[in-house]
Design a protein around this motif. Structure first.
Motif, PDB file in Angstrom:
ATOM      1  N   TYR A  84      80.202  31.553  84.111  1.00 49.61           N
ATOM      2  CA  TYR A  84      79.985  31.460  85.554  1.00 49.61           C
ATOM      3  C   TYR A  84      79.768  32.823  86.213  1.00 49.61           C
ATOM      4  O   TYR A  84      79.293  32.894  87.334  1.00 49.61           O
ATOM      5  CB  TYR A  84      81.096  30.647  86.228  1.00 49.61           C
ATOM      6  CG  TYR A  84      80.756  29.167  86.156  1.00 49.61           C
ATOM      7  CD1 TYR A  84      79.950  28.581  87.121  1.00 49.61           C
ATOM      8  CD2 TYR A  84      81.199  28.386  85.108  1.00 49.61           C
ATOM      9  CE1 TYR A  84      79.598  27.244  87.051  1.00 49.61           C
ATOM     10  CE2 TYR A  84      80.849  27.041  85.019  1.00 49.61           C
ATOM     11  CZ  TYR A  84      80.049  26.484  85.993  1.00 49.61           C
ATOM     12  OH  TYR A  84      79.680  25.155  85.911  1.00 49.61           O
ATOM     13  N   LYS A 137      77.869  34.980  84.522  1.00 50.31           N
ATOM     14  CA  LYS A 137      76.623  35.312  83.824  1.00 50.31           C
ATOM     15  C   LYS A 137      76.783  36.542  82.923  1.00 50.31           C
ATOM     16  O   LYS A 137      75.860  37.277  82.653  1.00 50.31           O
ATOM     17  CB  LYS A 137      75.484  35.514  84.831  1.00 50.31           C
ATOM     18  CG  LYS A 137      74.108  35.470  84.261  1.00 50.31           C
ATOM     19  CD  LYS A 137      73.748  34.139  83.696  1.00 50.31           C
ATOM     20  CE  LYS A 137      72.291  34.110  83.287  1.00 50.31           C
ATOM     21  NZ  LYS A 137      71.936  32.872  82.628  1.00 50.31           N
ATOM     22  N   CYS A 163      85.585  28.660  92.858  1.00 51.76           N
ATOM     23  CA  CYS A 163      85.355  30.109  92.790  1.00 51.76           C
ATOM     24  C   CYS A 163      86.677  30.866  92.844  1.00 51.76           C
ATOM     25  O   CYS A 163      86.890  31.805  92.078  1.00 51.76           O
ATOM     26  CB  CYS A 163      84.444  30.565  93.927  1.00 51.76           C
ATOM     27  SG  CYS A 163      82.742  30.006  93.781  1.00 51.76           S
ATOM     28  N   TYR A 179      81.124  35.348  95.494  1.00 52.67           N
ATOM     29  CA  TYR A 179      80.404  34.862  94.321  1.00 52.67           C
ATOM     30  C   TYR A 179      78.900  34.812  94.595  1.00 52.67           C
ATOM     31  O   TYR A 179      78.094  35.234  93.769  1.00 52.67           O
ATOM     32  CB  TYR A 179      80.925  33.473  93.928  1.00 52.67           C
ATOM     33  CG  TYR A 179      80.289  32.903  92.685  1.00 52.67           C
ATOM     34  CD1 TYR A 179      80.396  33.539  91.459  1.00 52.67           C
ATOM     35  CD2 TYR A 179      79.594  31.701  92.732  1.00 52.67           C
ATOM     36  CE1 TYR A 179      79.826  33.012  90.313  1.00 52.67           C
ATOM     37  CE2 TYR A 179      79.026  31.166  91.596  1.00 52.67           C
ATOM     38  CZ  TYR A 179      79.139  31.820  90.389  1.00 52.67           C
ATOM     39  OH  TYR A 179      78.558  31.292  89.255  1.00 52.67           O
ATOM     40  N   GLN A 180      78.521  34.319  95.769  1.00 58.12           N
ATOM     41  CA  GLN A 180      77.107  34.260  96.126  1.00 58.12           C
ATOM     42  C   GLN A 180      76.513  35.667  96.181  1.00 58.12           C
ATOM     43  O   GLN A 180      75.397  35.884  95.704  1.00 58.12           O
ATOM     44  CB  GLN A 180      76.920  33.543  97.464  1.00 58.12           C
ATOM     45  CG  GLN A 180      75.471  33.352  97.851  1.00 58.12           C
ATOM     46  CD  GLN A 180      74.725  32.452  96.897  1.00 58.12           C
ATOM     47  OE1 GLN A 180      75.277  31.464  96.415  1.00 58.12           O
ATOM     48  NE2 GLN A 180      73.481  32.778  96.593  1.00 58.12           N
ATOM     49  N   TYR A 211      77.574  38.328  94.547  1.00 57.18           N
ATOM     50  CA  TYR A 211      77.525  38.785  93.153  1.00 57.18           C
ATOM     51  C   TYR A 211      76.289  38.211  92.466  1.00 57.18           C
ATOM     52  O   TYR A 211      75.535  38.923  91.810  1.00 57.18           O
ATOM     53  CB  TYR A 211      78.811  38.335  92.442  1.00 57.18           C
ATOM     54  CG  TYR A 211      78.814  38.550  90.950  1.00 57.18           C
ATOM     55  CD1 TYR A 211      79.154  39.784  90.406  1.00 57.18           C
ATOM     56  CD2 TYR A 211      78.472  37.509  90.081  1.00 57.18           C
ATOM     57  CE1 TYR A 211      79.161  39.978  89.035  1.00 57.18           C
ATOM     58  CE2 TYR A 211      78.471  37.707  88.715  1.00 57.18           C
ATOM     59  CZ  TYR A 211      78.819  38.935  88.192  1.00 57.18           C
ATOM     60  OH  TYR A 211      78.814  39.128  86.830  1.00 57.18           O
ATOM     61  N   TRP A 212      76.078  36.905  92.637  1.00 52.41           N
ATOM     62  CA  TRP A 212      74.962  36.244  91.981  1.00 52.41           C
ATOM     63  C   TRP A 212      73.627  36.735  92.535  1.00 52.41           C
ATOM     64  O   TRP A 212      72.662  36.914  91.795  1.00 52.41           O
ATOM     65  CB  TRP A 212      75.084  34.722  92.132  1.00 52.41           C
ATOM     66  CG  TRP A 212      74.260  34.022  91.103  1.00 52.41           C
ATOM     67  CD1 TRP A 212      72.956  33.630  91.222  1.00 52.41           C
ATOM     68  CD2 TRP A 212      74.660  33.662  89.781  1.00 52.41           C
ATOM     69  NE1 TRP A 212      72.533  33.030  90.068  1.00 52.41           N
ATOM     70  CE2 TRP A 212      73.557  33.038  89.161  1.00 52.41           C
ATOM     71  CE3 TRP A 212      75.837  33.791  89.069  1.00 52.41           C
ATOM     72  CZ2 TRP A 212      73.601  32.556  87.862  1.00 52.41           C
ATOM     73  CZ3 TRP A 212      75.886  33.303  87.779  1.00 52.41           C
ATOM     74  CH2 TRP A 212      74.774  32.697  87.195  1.00 52.41           C
ATOM     75  N   SER A 213      73.575  36.984  93.839  1.00 54.64           N
ATOM     76  CA  SER A 213      72.343  37.487  94.458  1.00 54.64           C
ATOM     77  C   SER A 213      71.942  38.828  93.863  1.00 54.64           C
ATOM     78  O   SER A 213      70.751  39.100  93.664  1.00 54.64           O
ATOM     79  CB  SER A 213      72.518  37.621  95.973  1.00 54.64           C
ATOM     80  OG  SER A 213      72.687  36.352  96.549  1.00 54.64           O
ATOM     81  N   ALA A 252      69.407  36.993  86.385  1.00 60.34           N
ATOM     82  CA  ALA A 252      69.776  35.589  86.582  1.00 60.34           C
ATOM     83  C   ALA A 252      68.738  34.943  87.481  1.00 60.34           C
ATOM     84  O   ALA A 252      67.953  35.623  88.148  1.00 60.34           O
ATOM     85  CB  ALA A 252      71.157  35.489  87.223  1.00 60.34           C
ATOM     86  N   LEU A 276      70.972  30.199  91.988  1.00 64.80           N
ATOM     87  CA  LEU A 276      71.941  29.135  91.747  1.00 64.80           C
ATOM     88  C   LEU A 276      71.386  27.818  92.274  1.00 64.80           C
ATOM     89  O   LEU A 276      70.721  27.790  93.294  1.00 64.80           O
ATOM     90  CB  LEU A 276      73.251  29.436  92.475  1.00 64.80           C
ATOM     91  CG  LEU A 276      74.080  30.591  91.945  1.00 64.80           C
ATOM     92  CD1 LEU A 276      75.284  30.821  92.845  1.00 64.80           C
ATOM     93  CD2 LEU A 276      74.533  30.317  90.536  1.00 64.80           C
TER      94      LEU A 276
END
Length: 148
Positions: free
Chosen positions: A43, A45, A72, A83-84, A86-88, A96, A99
């Motif tokens: 989760y 990545k 989360c 989290y968003q 981080y993922w961005s 990545a 999402l």
């Protein structure tokens, strides 16, 4: 001097009202086992594959849902916003893809159809056509027994 009523102690010691339990599910043909560490790595990545080396496709409940926010916090110790973000950053650097968020019913359908899918769902979700890897309760992972 602090005075607490007898019922106040039980309220202080009780699990928070917003706490949720989650099941983690995969396609019926996926026989991988998973640890809490691997679940976190997936989760975040930091890895893109199950322990057997097969690729994993992450599915998420809606970003604004209380369940996603709690997941989360419990698994990653991050707010949904953190989290968003981080993922961005991962998407921006090409590490990545965006999402994808869905409701529990559509997640179940996707997991039933995609051998690479892994998803978390509220523990009270009626599961069919998927294999439960385990559950997350109060931030602690408990693996389900592997059935063949």
């Amino acid at each position: 001097m602090l005075i607490l009523c007898s019922g106040c102690w039980s309220l202080m010691l009780a699990r928070p009202l917003h706490a949720a339990d989650f099941v983690v599910v995969v396609h019926n043909d996926n026989r991988s086992a998973i640890t809490q560490q691997l679940l976190m790595q997936l989760y975040l990545k930091k890895t893109a594959a199950f322990a057997d080396g097969k690729a994993a496709t992450l599915l998420h409940l809606p970003r604004s849902s209380a369940e996603h926010q709690q997941f989360c916090l419990e698994l990653l110790n991050l707010t949904a916003h953190q989290y968003q973000s981080y993922w961005s950053r991962l998407v921006f650097t090409g590490n990545a893809s965006n999402l994808q968020f869905a409701n529990a019913n559509s997640i179940l359908q996707q997991v039933q159809q995609n051998p690479a899918a892994i998803a978390y769902l509220p523990a009270d979700t009626a599961l069919s056509g998927v294999r439960q890897l385990g559950f997350l309760r109060n931030g602690q992972w408990q693996e389900s027994p592997v059935t063949h």
